[in-house]
Scaffold this active site. Sequence first.
Site, PDB file in Angstrom:
ATOM      1  N   GLU A 105      20.423   4.518  -1.567  1.00 54.37           N
ATOM      2  CA  GLU A 105      20.214   2.995  -1.950  1.00 54.37           C
ATOM      3  C   GLU A 105      21.033   2.766  -3.499  1.00 54.37           C
ATOM      4  O   GLU A 105      21.618   1.861  -3.687  1.00 54.37           O
ATOM      5  CB  GLU A 105      19.010   2.909  -2.296  1.00 54.37           C
ATOM      6  CG  GLU A 105      18.314   2.756  -0.690  1.00 54.37           C
ATOM      7  CD  GLU A 105      16.884   2.452  -0.749  1.00 54.37           C
ATOM      8  OE1 GLU A 105      16.063   3.226  -1.358  1.00 54.37           O
ATOM      9  OE2 GLU A 105      16.367   1.544   0.001  1.00 54.37           O
ATOM     10  N   GLU A 125      13.686   7.813   5.036  1.00 51.90           N
ATOM     11  CA  GLU A 125      12.365   7.419   4.759  1.00 51.90           C
ATOM     12  C   GLU A 125      11.602   7.414   5.987  1.00 51.90           C
ATOM     13  O   GLU A 125      10.460   7.653   6.138  1.00 51.90           O
ATOM     14  CB  GLU A 125      12.596   6.353   4.218  1.00 51.90           C
ATOM     15  CG  GLU A 125      13.221   5.983   2.682  1.00 51.90           C
ATOM     16  CD  GLU A 125      14.540   5.867   2.457  1.00 51.90           C
ATOM     17  OE1 GLU A 125      15.211   6.200   3.513  1.00 51.90           O
ATOM     18  OE2 GLU A 125      14.948   5.699   1.503  1.00 51.90           O
TER      19      GLU A 125
HETATM   20  C1  3H9 Z   1      12.876   7.275  -0.859  1.00 54.09           C
HETATM   21  O1  3H9 Z   1      13.849   7.607  -1.268  1.00 54.09           O
HETATM   22  C2  3H9 Z   1      12.051   5.829  -0.868  1.00 54.09           C
HETATM   23  C3  3H9 Z   1      13.288   4.616  -1.332  1.00 54.09           C
HETATM   24  O2  3H9 Z   1      13.734   4.278  -0.141  1.00 54.09           O
HETATM   25  C4  3H9 Z   1      12.530   3.802  -1.966  1.00 54.09           C
HETATM   26  C5  3H9 Z   1      11.634   3.879  -3.355  1.00 54.09           C
HETATM   27  C6  3H9 Z   1      11.227   2.677  -3.850  1.00 54.09           C
HETATM   28  N1  3H9 Z   1      11.214  14.445  -4.000  1.00 54.09           N
HETATM   29  O3  3H9 Z   1      14.082  20.811   1.494  1.00 54.09           O
HETATM   30  P1  3H9 Z   1      14.254  21.746   0.239  1.00 54.09           P
HETATM   31  C7  3H9 Z   1      11.841  19.263  -3.334  1.00 54.09           C
HETATM   32  S1  3H9 Z   1      11.700   8.351  -0.366  1.00 54.09           S
HETATM   33  C8  3H9 Z   1      10.501  15.493  -4.501  1.00 54.09           C
HETATM   34  O4  3H9 Z   1      13.558  23.332   0.462  1.00 54.09           O
HETATM   35  P2  3H9 Z   1      17.185  21.888   1.175  1.00 54.09           P
HETATM   36  C9  3H9 Z   1      11.333  20.206  -2.193  1.00 54.09           C
HETATM   37  O5  3H9 Z   1       9.823  19.741  -1.971  1.00 54.09           O
HETATM   38  C10 3H9 Z   1      12.599   9.914  -0.051  1.00 54.09           C
HETATM   39  N2  3H9 Z   1      10.634  16.832  -4.274  1.00 54.09           N
HETATM   40  O6  3H9 Z   1      15.942  22.269   0.243  1.00 54.09           O
HETATM   41  C11 3H9 Z   1      11.413  21.660  -2.630  1.00 54.09           C
HETATM   42  O7  3H9 Z   1      10.651  21.874  -3.454  1.00 54.09           O
HETATM   43  P3  3H9 Z   1       9.932  23.315  -3.616  1.00 54.09           P
HETATM   44  C12 3H9 Z   1      13.905   9.872   0.738  1.00 54.09           C
HETATM   45  C13 3H9 Z   1      11.689  16.982  -3.395  1.00 54.09           C
HETATM   46  O8  3H9 Z   1      18.335  22.481   0.427  1.00 54.09           O
HETATM   47  C14 3H9 Z   1      12.799  21.543  -3.043  1.00 54.09           C
HETATM   48  O9  3H9 Z   1      12.990  20.117  -3.501  1.00 54.09           O
HETATM   49  N3  3H9 Z   1      14.557  11.261   0.621  1.00 54.09           N
HETATM   50  C15 3H9 Z   1      12.577  15.782  -2.782  1.00 54.09           C
HETATM   51  O10 3H9 Z   1      16.671  22.693   2.475  1.00 54.09           O
HETATM   52  C16 3H9 Z   1      13.817  21.835  -2.336  1.00 54.09           C
HETATM   53  O11 3H9 Z   1      14.064  21.228  -1.042  1.00 54.09           O
HETATM   54  C17 3H9 Z   1      14.024  12.232   1.397  1.00 54.09           C
HETATM   55  O12 3H9 Z   1      13.238  12.034   2.327  1.00 54.09           O
HETATM   56  C18 3H9 Z   1      12.244  14.472  -3.085  1.00 54.09           C
HETATM   57  N4  3H9 Z   1      12.675  13.587  -2.363  1.00 54.09           N
HETATM   58  O13 3H9 Z   1      17.013  20.346   1.553  1.00 54.09           O
HETATM   59  C19 3H9 Z   1      14.908  13.422   1.391  1.00 54.09           C
HETATM   60  N5  3H9 Z   1      13.209  16.207  -1.647  1.00 54.09           N
HETATM   61  O14 3H9 Z   1      11.066  24.202  -3.822  1.00 54.09           O
HETATM   62  C20 3H9 Z   1      14.029  14.590   1.358  1.00 54.09           C
HETATM   63  C21 3H9 Z   1      13.167  17.622  -1.725  1.00 54.09           C
HETATM   64  O15 3H9 Z   1       9.004  23.348  -4.739  1.00 54.09           O
HETATM   65  N6  3H9 Z   1      14.395  15.987   1.174  1.00 54.09           N
HETATM   66  N7  3H9 Z   1      12.212  18.020  -2.544  1.00 54.09           N
HETATM   67  O16 3H9 Z   1       9.357  23.814  -2.289  1.00 54.09           O
HETATM   68  C22 3H9 Z   1      15.307  16.783   2.082  1.00 54.09           C
HETATM   69  O17 3H9 Z   1      15.428  16.190   3.228  1.00 54.09           O
HETATM   70  C23 3H9 Z   1      15.625  18.098   1.639  1.00 54.09           C
HETATM   71  O18 3H9 Z   1      14.852  18.478   0.731  1.00 54.09           O
HETATM   72  C24 3H9 Z   1      17.140  18.099   1.142  1.00 54.09           C
HETATM   73  C25 3H9 Z   1      17.423  19.586   0.759  1.00 54.09           C
HETATM   74  C26 3H9 Z   1      17.905  17.729   2.415  1.00 54.09           C
HETATM   75  C27 3H9 Z   1      17.226  16.910   0.149  1.00 54.09           C
END
Ligand code: 3H9
Length: 700
Positions: A105, A125
């Site tokens: 975004e 999301e």
């Molecule tokens: C959003 O954006 C809403 C908006 O539209 C509007 C708002 C108004 N936040 O997965 P990993 C942590 S909703 C906080 O093992 P990878 C994760 O818990 C969001 N923490 O690594 C982990 O922590 P820990 C939309 C986050 O390389 C560490 O980072 N976005 C977030 O296998 C490493 O993550 C998503 O849904 C976060 N957003 O994969 C993306 N993301 O080390 C969600 C990750 O303590 N994330 N963490 O266990 C993913 O899909 C994967 O984490 C990503 C990396 C592909 C980014």
Amino acid sequence: MSDLVSFDKQGSVGVITVNNPPVNALSQAVRQGLIDGLAAGQADPGITAMVIIGGGRTFIAGADIREFGKPPQPPDLHAVLEKIESSSKPVVAAIHGTALGGGLEVCLACHYRVAVAAGQVGLPEVKLGLLPGAGGTQRLPRVVGVEVALKMIVSGDPIPAARAQAVGLVDEIVEGDLRGSAVRFAERMVAETKPLRRISAMDDKLQAARANPAIFESFRKSIEREARGYLAPFKCIEAVQAAVTLPFAEGLKRERQLFQECMASPQSKGQIHAFFAEREATKIPDVPPGTPARKIERAAVIGAGTMGGGIAMNFANAGIPVTVVEMSQEALDRGLAVVKKNYAATVEKGRLSQADMATRMGLITGSLDRGAVREADIVIEAVFEEMGVKKEVFAALDKIAKPGAVLASNTSTLDIDEIASATSRPEAVIGTHFFSPANVMRLLELVRGAKTSKETIATSAELARRIRKVWVLAGNCDGFIGNRMLAPYLREAEFLVEEGATPQQVDTVICDFGFAMGPFAMQDLAGLDVGWRIRKAKAAARRKDLRYSHVGDRLCEQGRFGQKTGAGWYRYETGSRTPKPDPEVEALIAAAAQEGGVARRRVGDEEIVTRCLWALVNEGARILEEGIALRSSDIDVTYLYGYGFPRYRGGPMFYADQVGLGRVHADVAAFHTRHGEPWAPAPLLERLAKEGKGFRDFAR
Ligand code: 3H9
């Protein structure tokens, strides 16, 4: 500037870098930092354009999910995006890694986007039970068109940079140094006096959908089956529809409303819990990151049956050469033919190229000689589920396998310590419980024996990661986490039909709760004979004073083993997988009830849900207290990925916490009074309920 966002100048371009490892999530400090960076760029007359880039391994991966549910801290993301889009100087997003959710975004508010070829963009999301809440549903269709936007937003799946460029989402793919390329791109936009491209002001890509509003209804229909029970996918469609029917500012308001609705729903809480639970499961307190692990360069699988073949495919898919060992040429040929057929089906569906299929088949070698496992760094035994057979295999492997190799047993119930006792190296033995079909199902239960070494666990965990499994670590007991809980669940389902429900009523109620399948259809799919064999083996030890349903045994005695024999709890027409109610089964149930002295009555749907669910949860509580599962969320992960539990309910233990353990305990205690000993409340459930706590509060 905040510590998490830096601003520096490269020539006449201001570079705003987000440094919030690991994934540059848009926490409050990052949002503030972006606003400050933009202000610095605006204020400096020497700056003509700006670039937003992520430090470390990725662009921004979204809003900070850990902030959800807490009181919002200004500035909100909308304010940041407003500042970006209204900037009088061009702002370029420089994408590497993953630009996801709020991260994409941010990109959409920028005037231009460049990306490295390996970059990915997406709005995931929906997977958290939400919708893009910072303009994503309004801006994406304006830049890629409604059809592509619907697919991206409703699936939540990211697309690679090349595809993003093809649909107009990325302006240029750059090679080499991203920062330098993005700066040069920005300079070029200024030099060529290109207009500021504000997506919010674009309209032409919306025209097609305006002319054909039926597109939304047909999209809704197309996802009905897959999205059954979920709220967010349908809210996503509504939000995109608002982009087409309302002016931009109104559309944004509608999006925000829908986002709030999703955020307030129990579904997003369940899905967000599932997101963190899956990551938490990989954290083993006494096996921290950095624990020495053996590098797996070669693998071997003993047994080319359904499980063995599926496991071998996992290795081949990850590029690991694997030898499959069988006893007879015929069994080996049959097994490898099934593997080939599975790959061919994937090629047919267009999800694998012929060349990739050839590569993968090339990594699988068959052998009739157990000596062929000598080179393997891990050997997974997948033979008949019988202790004697398994021990014989392990005793043989002990003599052949190289020192340090992991010796794994693909067992779903058997005692890992007893299996390990057949070897001189119990520290190298571990359980690897794959779920059927092993090449498709995501869950892998790793079972730790009393002597399993940390290195063996670390090696198996690293392997699980490489073969893209979601894994949990279970302790050693009959059935480990998943199947131990399944036993009382199936017991209750059978008791319910004896008491007057029909298999189809139970299955319908459980499906309506959100499970992928009801207990009877699931047993018919898996085959009834395996459970029957296990029950017969344990018959002598069974307590005769406890109620026992004979229906499952009677079905098997009649050769009704489920789908594979055309009949089980249901009947199946030739070539069909559709369960049809069978009057013969009804009669058999009625006879068993009479024989067992069970009075038949009308069983309500609510009772079906509580008895099946609380049977899972009560056993889950024992598993947790005994330390078979490290945390309640590991149990949730097991059920979400191995047993088709609805993700939007977060898993059985999370669901119980949401209902409240006081109520769960009261139900269990009432069942105990009515149905006797199997329902004795688990001590942990009793204690937490009394203390007003949840499973989430339980720490060892
Ligand atoms: C959003 O954006 C809403 C908006 O539209 C509007 C708002 C108004 N936040 O997965 P990993 C942590 S909703 C906080 O093992 P990878 C994760 O818990 C969001 N923490 O690594 C982990 O922590 P820990 C939309 C986050 O390389 C560490 O980072 N976005 C977030 O296998 C490493 O993550 C998503 O849904 C976060 N957003 O994969 C993306 N993301 O080390 C969600 C990750 O303590 N994330 N963490 O266990 C993913 O899909 C994967 O984490 C990503 C990396 C592909 C980014």
